[in-house]
Scaffold this motif. Structure first.
Motif, mmCIF file in Angstrom:
data_model
loop_
_atom_site.group_PDB
_atom_site.id
_atom_site.type_symbol
_atom_site.label_atom_id
_atom_site.label_comp_id
_atom_site.label_asym_id
_atom_site.label_seq_id
_atom_site.Cartn_x
_atom_site.Cartn_y
_atom_site.Cartn_z
ATOM 1 N N ILE A 1 14.603 18.176 20.244
ATOM 2 C CA ILE A 1 13.949 17.526 19.121
ATOM 3 C C ILE A 1 13.909 18.394 17.871
ATOM 4 O O ILE A 1 14.046 17.911 16.749
ATOM 5 N N CYS A 2 13.707 19.692 18.034
ATOM 6 C CA CYS A 2 13.724 20.652 16.916
ATOM 7 C C CYS A 2 14.613 21.814 17.335
ATOM 8 O O CYS A 2 14.153 22.940 17.517
ATOM 9 N N ASN A 3 15.891 21.558 17.460
ATOM 10 C CA ASN A 3 16.782 22.473 18.175
ATOM 11 C C ASN A 3 17.227 23.670 17.336
ATOM 12 O O ASN A 3 17.094 23.700 16.114
ATOM 13 N N TRP A 4 17.807 24.652 18.035
ATOM 14 C CA TRP A 4 18.132 25.930 17.403
ATOM 15 C C TRP A 4 19.279 25.822 16.417
ATOM 16 O O TRP A 4 19.343 26.591 15.445
ATOM 17 N N TYR A 5 20.184 24.866 16.617
ATOM 18 C CA TYR A 5 21.269 24.687 15.658
ATOM 19 C C TYR A 5 20.710 24.291 14.286
ATOM 20 O O TYR A 5 21.166 24.774 13.246
ATOM 21 N N GLY A 6 19.720 23.405 14.299
ATOM 22 C CA GLY A 6 19.108 22.987 13.050
ATOM 23 C C GLY A 6 18.335 24.111 12.390
ATOM 24 O O GLY A 6 18.352 24.259 11.161
ATOM 25 N N THR A 7 17.624 24.936 13.197
ATOM 26 C CA THR A 7 16.874 26.058 12.629
ATOM 27 C C THR A 7 17.824 27.073 12.001
ATOM 28 O O THR A 7 17.553 27.605 10.909
ATOM 29 N N LEU A 8 18.945 27.347 12.661
ATOM 30 C CA LEU A 8 19.930 28.275 12.097
ATOM 31 C C LEU A 8 20.517 27.723 10.799
ATOM 32 O O LEU A 8 20.729 28.468 9.831
ATOM 33 N N ALA B 1 18.059 28.456 8.110
ATOM 34 C CA ALA B 1 18.083 29.868 7.734
ATOM 35 C C ALA B 1 19.274 30.178 6.828
ATOM 36 O O ALA B 1 19.148 30.943 5.856
ATOM 37 N N LYS B 2 20.407 29.576 7.130
ATOM 38 C CA LYS B 2 21.611 29.818 6.314
ATOM 39 C C LYS B 2 21.515 29.159 4.939
ATOM 40 O O LYS B 2 22.111 29.635 3.973
ATOM 41 N N ALA B 3 20.783 28.056 4.854
ATOM 42 C CA ALA B 3 20.721 27.296 3.605
ATOM 43 C C ALA B 3 19.702 27.843 2.618
ATOM 44 O O ALA B 3 19.711 27.463 1.443
ATOM 45 N N LEU B 4 18.807 28.707 3.067
ATOM 46 C CA LEU B 4 17.758 29.225 2.187
ATOM 47 C C LEU B 4 18.354 30.002 1.022
ATOM 48 O O LEU B 4 19.255 30.831 1.204
ATOM 49 N N GLU B 5 17.838 29.727 -0.164
ATOM 50 C CA GLU B 5 18.273 30.452 -1.361
ATOM 51 C C GLU B 5 17.319 31.629 -1.579
ATOM 52 O O GLU B 5 16.189 31.464 -1.991
ATOM 53 N N TRP B 6 17.807 32.820 -1.295
ATOM 54 C CA TRP B 6 16.995 34.014 -1.460
ATOM 55 C C TRP B 6 17.916 35.210 -1.627
ATOM 56 O O TRP B 6 19.147 35.082 -1.560
ATOM 57 N N GLN B 7 17.351 36.381 -1.846
ATOM 58 C CA GLN B 7 18.161 37.543 -2.184
ATOM 59 C C GLN B 7 19.093 37.970 -1.058
ATOM 60 O O GLN B 7 20.106 38.619 -1.301
ATOM 61 N N GLY B 8 18.771 37.594 0.195
ATOM 62 C CA GLY B 8 19.597 38.023 1.309
ATOM 63 C C GLY B 8 20.546 36.963 1.835
ATOM 64 O O GLY B 8 21.120 37.129 2.914
ATOM 65 N N LYS B 9 20.718 35.854 1.101
ATOM 66 C CA LYS B 9 21.501 34.732 1.624
ATOM 67 C C LYS B 9 22.919 35.133 2.002
ATOM 68 O O LYS B 9 23.394 34.804 3.096
ATOM 69 N N ALA B 10 23.620 35.832 1.130
ATOM 70 C CA ALA B 10 25.017 36.187 1.393
ATOM 71 C C ALA B 10 25.117 37.111 2.602
ATOM 72 O O ALA B 10 25.985 36.923 3.476
ATOM 73 N N LYS B 11 24.251 38.101 2.676
ATOM 74 C CA LYS B 11 24.289 39.030 3.814
ATOM 75 C C LYS B 11 23.950 38.318 5.116
ATOM 76 O O LYS B 11 24.528 38.629 6.167
ATOM 77 N N PHE B 12 23.015 37.372 5.053
ATOM 78 C CA PHE B 12 22.654 36.648 6.272
ATOM 79 C C PHE B 12 23.827 35.808 6.766
ATOM 80 O O PHE B 12 24.078 35.723 7.974
ATOM 81 N N ALA B 13 24.549 35.178 5.854
ATOM 82 C CA ALA B 13 25.708 34.368 6.240
ATOM 83 C C ALA B 13 26.776 35.214 6.917
ATOM 84 O O ALA B 13 27.464 34.750 7.832
ATOM 85 N N GLU B 14 26.915 36.452 6.484
ATOM 86 C CA GLU B 14 27.954 37.336 7.036
ATOM 87 C C GLU B 14 27.516 38.051 8.304
ATOM 88 O O GLU B 14 28.364 38.533 9.075
ATOM 89 N N ALA B 15 26.228 38.133 8.542
ATOM 90 C CA ALA B 15 25.718 38.889 9.687
ATOM 91 C C ALA B 15 26.153 38.260 11.011
ATOM 92 O O ALA B 15 26.154 37.041 11.165
ATOM 93 N N LYS B 16 26.512 39.105 11.956
ATOM 94 C CA LYS B 16 26.898 38.648 13.296
ATOM 95 C C LYS B 16 25.673 38.646 14.214
ATOM 96 O O LYS B 16 24.792 39.495 14.083
ATOM 97 N N PRO B 17 25.616 37.697 15.151
ATOM 98 C CA PRO B 17 24.494 37.685 16.093
ATOM 99 C C PRO B 17 24.461 38.959 16.933
ATOM 100 O O PRO B 17 25.500 39.482 17.336
ATOM 101 N N THR B 18 23.257 39.437 17.195
ATOM 102 C CA THR B 18 23.042 40.620 18.026
ATOM 103 C C THR B 18 22.344 40.189 19.310
ATOM 104 O O THR B 18 21.383 39.414 19.276
ATOM 105 N N ASN B 19 22.827 40.688 20.435
ATOM 106 C CA ASN B 19 22.194 40.357 21.706
ATOM 107 C C ASN B 19 20.767 40.921 21.747
ATOM 108 O O ASN B 19 20.504 42.026 21.231
ATOM 109 N N TRP B 20 19.880 40.171 22.367
ATOM 110 C CA TRP B 20 18.468 40.569 22.418
ATOM 111 C C TRP B 20 17.973 40.468 23.855
ATOM 112 O O TRP B 20 18.291 39.526 24.580
ATOM 113 N N SER B 21 17.206 41.466 24.292
ATOM 114 C CA SER B 21 16.683 41.486 25.653
ATOM 115 C C SER B 21 15.292 42.092 25.643
ATOM 116 O O SER B 21 14.871 42.733 24.683
ATOM 117 N N TRP B 22 14.567 41.863 26.738
ATOM 118 C CA TRP B 22 13.243 42.456 26.880
ATOM 119 C C TRP B 22 13.224 43.349 28.106
ATOM 120 O O TRP B 22 13.924 43.097 29.090
#
Length: 538
Positions: A454-461, A464-485
């Protein structure tokens, strides 16, 4: 949580209705026109916080209890903040950090987290009892869904401590808002903007209470405030945070407001789980999650073709008409205009264009046979809600200070219907408010369980990509990083992927549905801990 849990079709409508726009009219207000919460202004280009009505003081009147339920060793407050015709219920749990022998109350800081659940109209007790709160309900072995409400109230009830509660690392406050939600009662607003001043005043009041406590106990000042929530909180939290930041400015500029007890709230960050932010931006994600995700497809090939080629572009076109209908002055200004805090809803909220978009865009749910729109996995099951019967018992209500004749409502039809009547979500977007918050260097965490539909992660991403802010270009270029606990065994448990640039972090959580802390309790606690310590994940 969460959106409504009535029937499948209404669930679909509820989250399609979860979209926010902080765009507000830029025209001048009439002389001394009153804004939400009593703020008024003369017809000049400047807002005057001194115009705050004389009867408004902070903290508001409080009626408090000190429960010992769920987590008896920590500090607790529960009860009501009374504000004119609004009575807001909250429950505060102090952090378990203070129980450690190594904790130094004078020098060690404890972050403060305010939690707002979604809906609109769903109680934050959902999070307390199903997700990240100290409370866990032990189901009765004699529970029968065929029993009457009165019979269920008489059952033996047992509660226990949640070992993965978020108060392991922070103080946390669960707030029932807007008015009419959970145990809160009074005049129900009809929009997020109509709730913003109340939410700010509640946070002011609780912050004042806890700050006074800290001073009396010779504890470190509360210097780190965070606002978290999920689902329709994608509508609430950006607006609430923007309003809070505006009011910080007014408080700092006004000795009168400070004399009345108002203070600058030290907001450090916000976090939103599986949120709905922008109807148009997130619409294409329903094709992706339903037809082309890492989980089995939910739709047939013809249905997927229709989604991709007809419904998604058609919905986007209608949403463009909705956003522009009757509001040529609206832009990305959010609630900012002439340095004012504007909280008046636009007339175009209930336009026929927005109604048409809502109707057209919400049709795909009729095709699915998924068990839950909150968890698309084949073995999905509904999150248990048997705690509700316990919250309606006389013993519980007395223990936490619930007003007489107030029966707990997990998700309020009355609130939902009032917000729906003004198209609170469909015709608005949270983008401008999120952009404003990012521009003020507030840390923003957008996290999503990847099994939610209903509010899935593809839409949230996509947001995040569509936001107009100072880091937009860098965020678009950033690669996903694996995360663990880190598990207690010493090994790391792979739990997701994140992208983090400057003060924006997006996290995809593996094998989690809509309520991430319910599905992945250890991972979500570690997520919060990292975010509070380092303002990012690693």
């Amino acid at each position: 949580m969460l959106l409504f849990t009535r029937i499948a079709a209404l669930l679909w409508v509820a989250c399609w209705v979860q979209l926010v726009d902080a765009r507000l009219r830029t025209g001048q207000l009439r002389s001394k026109e009153t804004l939400v919460g009593g703020i008024s202004r003369e017809s000049t280009s400047q807002c005057t916080s001194e115009a705050y009505v004389n009867t408004t003081r902070n903290p508001p009147a409080m009626r408090l209890k000190k429960p010992t339920l769920c987590d008896p060793d920590v500090r607790q407050y529960s009860g009501y903040l009374d504000m004119e015709d609004k009575h807001i219920f909250f429950w505060y749990f102090g952090s378990r950090k203070r129980l450690a022998s190594s904790f130094n109350a004078t020098t060690d800081k404890v972050p403060l987290v305010f939690w707002f659940s979604g809906g609109p109209g769903c109680s934050s007790q959902i999070a307390n009892w199903q997700e990240n709160g100290p409370c866990t309900y032990v189901p009765s072995s004699v529970f029968d869904r065929g029993m009457s409400d009165e019979m269920r109230k008489l059952l033996p009830h047992e509660v226990k401590r949640n070992p993965n509660a978020w108060n392991n690392v922070a103080d946390i406050v669960f707030i029932d808002q807007p008015v009419g939600t959970g145990f809160s009662h009074g005049r129900i607003p009809n929009s997020t903007e109509g709730s913003a001043d109340t939410a700010w005043r509640v946070m002011q009041g609780i912050y004042a209470l806890l700050s006074a406590d800290a001073k009396e106990r010779n504890e470190h000042d509360i210097t780190d405030v965070h606002i978290f929530g999920e689902s329709y909180a994608g509508r609430y939290i950006p607006v609430f945070a923007e309003y809070l930041l505006h009011m910080n400015k007014h408080v700092l500029a006004s000795s009168e407001l400070r004399d009345r007890g108002f203070v600058e709230l030290p907001l450090q960050g916000i976090g939103i789980g599986n949120g709905m932010f922008d109807y148009s931006v997130q619409t294409p994600s329903y094709y992706t999650i339903g037809c082309n995700s890492t989980y089995p497809a939910l739709f047939t090939r013809p249905q997927c073709a229709y989604l991709k080629n007809r419904l998604v572009p058609g919905c986007s076109e209608l949403m463009s008409k909705c956003y522009s209908a009757g509001a040529p002055q609206s832009s990305a200004l959010g609630m900012r205009a002439d340095d004012c805090v504007r909280l008046r809803p636009e007339r175009w909220r209930t336009s026929k264009e927005c109604a048409a978009a809502d109707s057209y865009c919400s049709g795909a749910l009729n095709w699915t046979t998924m068990v839950s729109t909150y968890d698309i996995r084949p073995n999905a099951h509904l999150v248990p809600d048997d705690y509700v019967d316990y919250l309606r018992t006389e013993a519980f209500m007395k223990a936490v200070g619930v007003d007489e004749d107030i029966d707990y409502t997990e998700c309020s039809d009355a609130v939902f219907d009032r917000f729906s009547a003004t198209s609170d979500g469909v015709s608005r977007s949270a983008m401008s408010s999120l952009q404003f918050v990012l521009g003020k260097n507030i840390q923003v965490l957008l996290y999503s369980g990847d099994a939610d539909f209903i509010c899935n992660w593809y839409g949230t991403l996509a947001v995040a990509k569509a936001l107009e802010w100072q880091g937009k270009a860098k965020f678009a270029e950033a690669k996903p990083t694996n995360w663990s606990w880190p598990a207690t065994t010493g090994s790391n448990i792979e739990a997701g992927q994140f992208k983090s640039v400057d003060n924006l972090t997006f996290l995809r959580v593996y094998q989690a549905g809509h309520e991430v802390p319910y599905y992945q309790p250890q991972a979500s606690l570690y997520m919060l801990s990292q975010f509070l310590r380092h303002n990012k994940l690693s």
